[in-house]
Motif scaffolding. Structure first.
Motif, PDB file in Angstrom:
ATOM      1  N   LEU A 106     -23.711  71.209 -37.361  1.00  0.00           N
ATOM      2  CA  LEU A 106     -23.028  71.358 -38.643  1.00  0.00           C
ATOM      3  C   LEU A 106     -24.021  71.238 -39.791  1.00  0.00           C
ATOM      4  CD1 LEU A 106     -19.739  69.345 -37.961  1.00  0.00           C
ATOM      5  CD2 LEU A 106     -20.071  71.830 -37.927  1.00  0.00           C
ATOM      6  N   HIS A 107     -24.888  70.221 -39.763  1.00  0.00           N
ATOM      7  CA  HIS A 107     -25.877  70.106 -40.839  1.00  0.00           C
ATOM      8  C   HIS A 107     -26.968  71.167 -40.707  1.00  0.00           C
ATOM      9  CE1 HIS A 107     -27.785  68.163 -44.217  1.00  0.00           C
ATOM     10  NE2 HIS A 107     -28.947  68.239 -43.578  1.00  0.00           N
ATOM     11  N   PHE A 108     -27.332  71.495 -39.473  1.00  0.00           N
ATOM     12  CA  PHE A 108     -28.368  72.509 -39.267  1.00  0.00           C
ATOM     13  C   PHE A 108     -27.893  73.910 -39.654  1.00  0.00           C
ATOM     14  CE2 PHE A 108     -30.248  69.876 -35.527  1.00  0.00           C
ATOM     15  CZ  PHE A 108     -30.815  68.991 -36.426  1.00  0.00           C
ATOM     16  N   GLN A 109     -26.591  74.084 -39.805  1.00  0.00           N
ATOM     17  CA  GLN A 109     -25.995  75.396 -40.061  1.00  0.00           C
ATOM     18  C   GLN A 109     -26.367  76.398 -38.967  1.00  0.00           C
ATOM     19  OE1 GLN A 109     -26.024  77.121 -43.954  1.00  0.00           O
ATOM     20  NE2 GLN A 109     -25.619  75.189 -45.008  1.00  0.00           N
ATOM     21  N   ASN A 110     -26.334  75.955 -37.715  1.00  0.00           N
ATOM     22  CA  ASN A 110     -26.515  76.881 -36.607  1.00  0.00           C
ATOM     23  C   ASN A 110     -25.386  76.730 -35.588  1.00  0.00           C
ATOM     24  OD1 ASN A 110     -27.235  74.464 -35.390  1.00  0.00           O
ATOM     25  ND2 ASN A 110     -29.383  75.028 -35.051  1.00  0.00           N
ATOM     26  N   TRP A 111     -24.211  76.389 -36.109  1.00  0.00           N
ATOM     27  CA  TRP A 111     -23.038  76.228 -35.251  1.00  0.00           C
ATOM     28  C   TRP A 111     -22.634  77.565 -34.622  1.00  0.00           C
ATOM     29  CZ3 TRP A 111     -22.564  75.057 -40.662  1.00  0.00           C
ATOM     30  CH2 TRP A 111     -22.097  76.130 -41.439  1.00  0.00           C
ATOM     31  N   THR A 112     -21.850  77.469 -33.571  1.00  0.00           N
ATOM     32  CA  THR A 112     -21.295  78.657 -32.920  1.00  0.00           C
ATOM     33  C   THR A 112     -19.786  78.483 -32.791  1.00  0.00           C
ATOM     34  OG1 THR A 112     -21.345  77.862 -30.621  1.00  0.00           O
ATOM     35  CG2 THR A 112     -23.409  78.777 -31.528  1.00  0.00           C
ATOM     36  N   SER A 113     -19.137  79.496 -32.291  1.00  0.00           N
ATOM     37  CA  SER A 113     -17.682  79.441 -32.099  1.00  0.00           C
ATOM     38  C   SER A 113     -17.280  78.475 -30.993  1.00  0.00           C
ATOM     39  CB  SER A 113     -17.137  80.838 -31.785  1.00  0.00           C
ATOM     40  OG  SER A 113     -17.670  81.317 -30.564  1.00  0.00           O
ATOM     41  N   GLN A 114     -18.270  77.922 -30.283  1.00  0.00           N
ATOM     42  CA  GLN A 114     -17.986  76.953 -29.221  1.00  0.00           C
ATOM     43  C   GLN A 114     -17.908  75.524 -29.748  1.00  0.00           C
ATOM     44  OE1 GLN A 114     -17.438  77.783 -26.052  1.00  0.00           O
ATOM     45  NE2 GLN A 114     -17.992  79.952 -26.171  1.00  0.00           N
ATOM     46  N   SER A 115     -18.192  75.296 -31.017  1.00  0.00           N
ATOM     47  CA  SER A 115     -18.220  73.941 -31.575  1.00  0.00           C
ATOM     48  C   SER A 115     -16.865  73.260 -31.426  1.00  0.00           C
ATOM     49  CB  SER A 115     -18.609  73.980 -33.055  1.00  0.00           C
ATOM     50  OG  SER A 115     -18.376  72.717 -33.662  1.00  0.00           O
ATOM     51  N   GLU A 116     -16.869  72.096 -30.781  1.00  0.00           N
ATOM     52  CA  GLU A 116     -15.614  71.364 -30.614  1.00  0.00           C
ATOM     53  C   GLU A 116     -15.096  70.820 -31.936  1.00  0.00           C
ATOM     54  OE1 GLU A 116     -18.804  68.380 -29.169  1.00  0.00           O
ATOM     55  OE2 GLU A 116     -18.652  70.475 -29.777  1.00  0.00           O
ATOM     56  N   PHE A 117     -15.976  70.621 -32.904  1.00  0.00           N
ATOM     57  CA  PHE A 117     -15.546  70.106 -34.204  1.00  0.00           C
ATOM     58  C   PHE A 117     -14.870  71.198 -35.030  1.00  0.00           C
ATOM     59  CE2 PHE A 117     -19.044  67.521 -32.683  1.00  0.00           C
ATOM     60  CZ  PHE A 117     -18.491  66.259 -32.772  1.00  0.00           C
ATOM     61  N   ILE A 118     -15.418  72.380 -34.985  1.00  0.00           N
ATOM     62  CA  ILE A 118     -14.783  73.517 -35.661  1.00  0.00           C
ATOM     63  C   ILE A 118     -13.441  73.823 -35.007  1.00  0.00           C
ATOM     64  CG2 ILE A 118     -15.008  75.996 -36.092  1.00  0.00           C
ATOM     65  CD1 ILE A 118     -18.048  75.509 -36.389  1.00  0.00           C
ATOM     66  N   ASN A 119     -13.414  73.779 -33.684  1.00  0.00           N
ATOM     67  CA  ASN A 119     -12.161  74.011 -32.963  1.00  0.00           C
ATOM     68  C   ASN A 119     -11.109  72.974 -33.335  1.00  0.00           C
ATOM     69  OD1 ASN A 119     -10.637  75.412 -30.803  1.00  0.00           O
ATOM     70  ND2 ASN A 119     -10.792  73.444 -29.756  1.00  0.00           N
ATOM     71  N   ALA A 120     -11.526  71.701 -33.441  1.00  0.00           N
ATOM     72  CA  ALA A 120     -10.578  70.641 -33.768  1.00  0.00           C
ATOM     73  C   ALA A 120     -10.004  70.827 -35.169  1.00  0.00           C
ATOM     74  CB  ALA A 120     -11.251  69.277 -33.649  1.00  0.00           C
ATOM     75  N   MET A 121     -10.831  71.239 -36.133  1.00  0.00           N
ATOM     76  CA  MET A 121     -10.312  71.450 -37.484  1.00  0.00           C
ATOM     77  C   MET A 121      -9.334  72.616 -37.522  1.00  0.00           C
ATOM     78  SD  MET A 121     -10.508  70.209 -40.620  1.00  0.00           S
ATOM     79  CE  MET A 121      -8.797  70.545 -41.047  1.00  0.00           C
ATOM     80  N   PHE A 122      -9.679  73.684 -36.839  1.00  0.00           N
ATOM     81  CA  PHE A 122      -8.779  74.835 -36.763  1.00  0.00           C
ATOM     82  C   PHE A 122      -7.434  74.416 -36.173  1.00  0.00           C
ATOM     83  CE2 PHE A 122      -7.173  78.750 -34.769  1.00  0.00           C
ATOM     84  CZ  PHE A 122      -7.391  79.703 -35.763  1.00  0.00           C
TER      85      PHE A 122
END
Length: 534
Positions: A106-122
């Motif tokens: 998240l801080h590195f700005q190299n996340w992917t669609s597999q991120s569990e944190f992005i998935n959790a927010m969605f």
């Protein structure tokens, strides 16, 4: 006033824990919320409270047990904690000293669609939508009449429905802001109905829907500051409209700064809110007393035992050998969150908003953020102590409310909308509002601006000073063209470890101004289209 009444109600065995959520279609697993539950008139307010509580807790039992979202811990995936992670960690305002899963991306700005944190927010967004939709399905005029609900109770429920529609619009706004074009789930869809794809009109349709919902419910909401604490009123709706319009050029390519000023002026003209005389009191365990907060997410160490929310913000900001957890009303530091030197450098030495712990901490972050808590200043902004210095009711779980909307933000939004050419405001008033914030910050007029000093460049920096860690930074940097690539090579578009390659940081690609639609959602719903670049 019972300071956290609405969330206390939410814990009286609401609906027997009937709202669960799947990982993929984000609809309630169980829907036993029909006639059997609603035979008791009190159930309507309890069900309303449950929708509010979705912003504050992460599971169906104390301490976020029995997580609302499958596949991730309830405390880890609590709404405000996830919102903070996605709004602050990708920016200059926060790094975290942990290596859980993909959190460093998240801080590195190299996340992917597999991120569990992005998935959790969605999924949090759609869990809220699903709860709101179920409440609205169970409170139609026909159902209320069939259940013999009295006219007086129907009037109350009409207001409840307006509040729930606001809460749904709030989550849709978070979804639009973070993910762009997102599905709109019709409230008439029964549980188990196939999830829809994104609307044909994309972000424009989502924008229009949020706008129309807020305009529709405004008349049915209580007047500004006329409601029980932590319940939605008209000022909250005005604020969300103002934010939608302020960011409209980002979302849909259309300037709506005049419209933003229209609703900011409504908040100001209500005279319901004033600046808190002491800035730091906005983030303490008794901040429910603040005259400034327009809409909070309420927390209570006794009744909302979550490892997310302000419990996370208070504990994660404390660590190292020098910080004493008891000074912050907590039973231990989690050694997680710090702030980059870019933000530290925004503050003058006399600015009282610069709440940094520096003893034993380096200002810079030469190694990767998860290496040592001592790299980067600590920023214990949210604390579990009262304005009188007393600890909160529980040293593990914070009493501190999260100020989703407050008057200080209104003043800065007003100034920005004026500077961006909106009509309905003026530069002199904007300067006065900003200087009111500066007087509070400095304790005198030494930090006040002259008219020539009030520029958009100043505003983005002042928002960093006034609103740090309040979940505005990512949205703000996108609006100012600073989150990813910056065509003018503004040095503010680079901070430590941005891009993930070195402490010097680097600019990143513009497609990261929004997050990807999670891979799990794409797998479960083939109607969804991935955002460009992912």
């Amino acid at each position: 006033m019972e300071n956290k009444k609405i969330l206390r109600i939410a814990f009286i065995a609401l609906l027997g824990g009937v709202f669960g959520c799947t990982d993929l279609d984000v609809t309630p697993k169980n829907a036993a919320v029909g006639d059997v539950v609603f035979t008791d008139p009190a159930a309507y307010k309890q069900s309303l409270a449950k929708v509010y509580a979705g912003l504050a807790i992460g599971g169906q039992s104390s301490g976020d047990g029995n997580s609302d979202i499958s596949g991730i811990d309830g405390g880890f995936s609590q709404y405000i904690r996830m919102y903070f992670n996605l709004q602050e960690l990708p920016t200059d305002e926060a790094v975290i000293g942990w290596n859980d899963g993909t959190i460093q991306t998240l801080h590195f700005q190299n996340w992917t669609s597999q991120s569990e944190f992005i998935n959790a927010m969605f999924n949090r967004v759609y869990f809220q939508v699903s709860m709101a939709n179920e409440f609205l399905r169970q409170t139609t005029d026909d159902l209320l009449t069939a259940r013999g609900v009295t006219d007086a109770m129907k009037a109350d429920i009409k207001q409840y429905r307006a509040e729930v529609r606001f809460l749904r619009a709030l989550s849709y706004w978070h979804g639009l802001d973070m993910f762009g074009s997102i599905p709109l789930v019709p409230e008439t869809n029964p549980i188990g109905t196939d999830a829809p794809g994104q609307p044909e009109g994309g972000k424009q349709d989502v924008f229009n829907y949020i706008e129309s919902e807020l305009l529709a419910v405004e008349p049915d909401l209580g007047g500004a500051k006329k409601m029980e604490y932590a319940r939605v009123d008209q000022a909250a709706a005005w604020m969300l409209l103002a934010k939608l319009y302020l960011n409209a050029e980002t979302y849909i390519g259309t300037k709506k700064y005049t419209e933003s000023l229209t609703y900011l002026n409504k908040i100001i003209a209500s005279n319901a809110y004033t600046l808190d005389p002491v800035y730091g009191n906005l983030f303490l365990a008794d901040n429910h007393k603040s005259p400034e907060i327009i809409f909070p997410v309420a927390f209570d160490g006794t009744y909302t035992k979550t490892y997310g929310g302000t419990t996370f913000l208070a504990h994660a900001a404390v660590g190292g050998d020098k910080m004493k957890p008891s000074d912050y009303g907590i039973d231990g530091g989690w050694a997680g969150l710090r702030i980059t030197s870019n933000v530290v450098n925004l503050f003058g030495p006399a600015d009282g908003r610069g709440n940094f712990f520096t003893d034993g901490q380096s200002k810079d972050i030469p190694a990767t953020p998860n290496t040592s808590f001592n790299q980067g200043y600590a920023h214990p902004k949210f604390q579990n102590v009262t304005s009188q210095g007393s600890p909160g009711s529980n040293s593990t779980f914070a009493d501190t409310d999260f100020p989703m909307f407050r008057l200080g933000d209104v003043y800065l939004m007003y100034a920005e909308a004026v500077l961006r050419g909106g009509s309905g405001g003026d530069a002199g008033t904007a300067l006065d509002y900003v200087n009111q914030l500066r007087v509070r910050a400095y304790g005198n007029t030494n930090g006040n601006l002259q008219a020539a000093d009030l520029t958009l460049s100043f505003i983005i920096d002042e928002r960093g000073r006034e609103l740090s860690w309040e979940c505005h930074r990512r949205t703000d940097l996108v609006r100012f063209g600073l989150l990813t690539v910056n065509d003018s090579n503004d040095p503010r578009a680079i901070w430590a470890w941005k891009g993930g390659e070195s402490a010097a940081g680097k600019q990143t690609q513009a497609f990261r101004n929004v997050f990807p639609i999670p891979a799990a959602a794409l797998t479960a719903n083939t109607k969804l289209k991935q955002n460009d670049g992912y």
